[in-house]
Write an enzyme that holds these catalytic residues in place. Sequence first.
Site, short mmCIF file in Angstrom:
data_model
loop_
_atom_site.label_atom_id
_atom_site.label_comp_id
_atom_site.label_asym_id
_atom_site.label_seq_id
_atom_site.Cartn_x
_atom_site.Cartn_y
_atom_site.Cartn_z
N GLY A 9 -0.64 9.33 -4.62
CA GLY A 9 0.72 8.97 -3.93
C GLY A 9 0.27 8.15 -2.79
N CYS A 10 1.28 8.53 -1.83
CA CYS A 10 1.11 7.67 -0.54
C CYS A 10 -0.21 7.72 0.12
CB CYS A 10 2.27 8.04 0.35
SG CYS A 10 2.12 7.23 2.24
#
Length: 161
Positions: A9-10
């Site tokens: 993810g981020c």
Amino acid sequence: MGKIVLAGGCFWGIEAYFNTIDGVVYTKVGYANGNTKNPTYGLVCKNNTGFAEACYIEYDDNIIKLEQLLSNYWKVIDPTVKDRQGHDIGTQYRTGIYYFDGKDVEVIKKSKENEQRKYKKIIVTEVEPLKNFYDAEEYHQKYLDKNPNGYCHIPKELLVK
């Protein structure tokens, strides 16, 4: 010194989280396993470069083994979700384990198999050799240290050392 690149993810949260783990000696965020040269955040967000937001990690394998790093990694991602973590959606937010050394493959695959036992859905986390890695722009490096109230899909209590 061991090294691995993890996408989850981020990249802000992944980097902040792994910086809390004893034995991790260096991290930087960037773009892994894409199909263009010198990507920028803006280009990666268009979902056509093939890059994943990722965190390069160097660790002291006398303090922490790859198995332990991966065990920590599985705690902060949903490995059954394709191209998404938390509120972030897009191919750059996929999960992936990108290795430098072929000797790590067996450890990675065993870790993934063990994790799969916890889920009914299939784990979609990529396991691939690292093809390329480009450092993200400076403002992304240690972002949550610079911006403690920044968004992160990882629970805040896991980001405190």
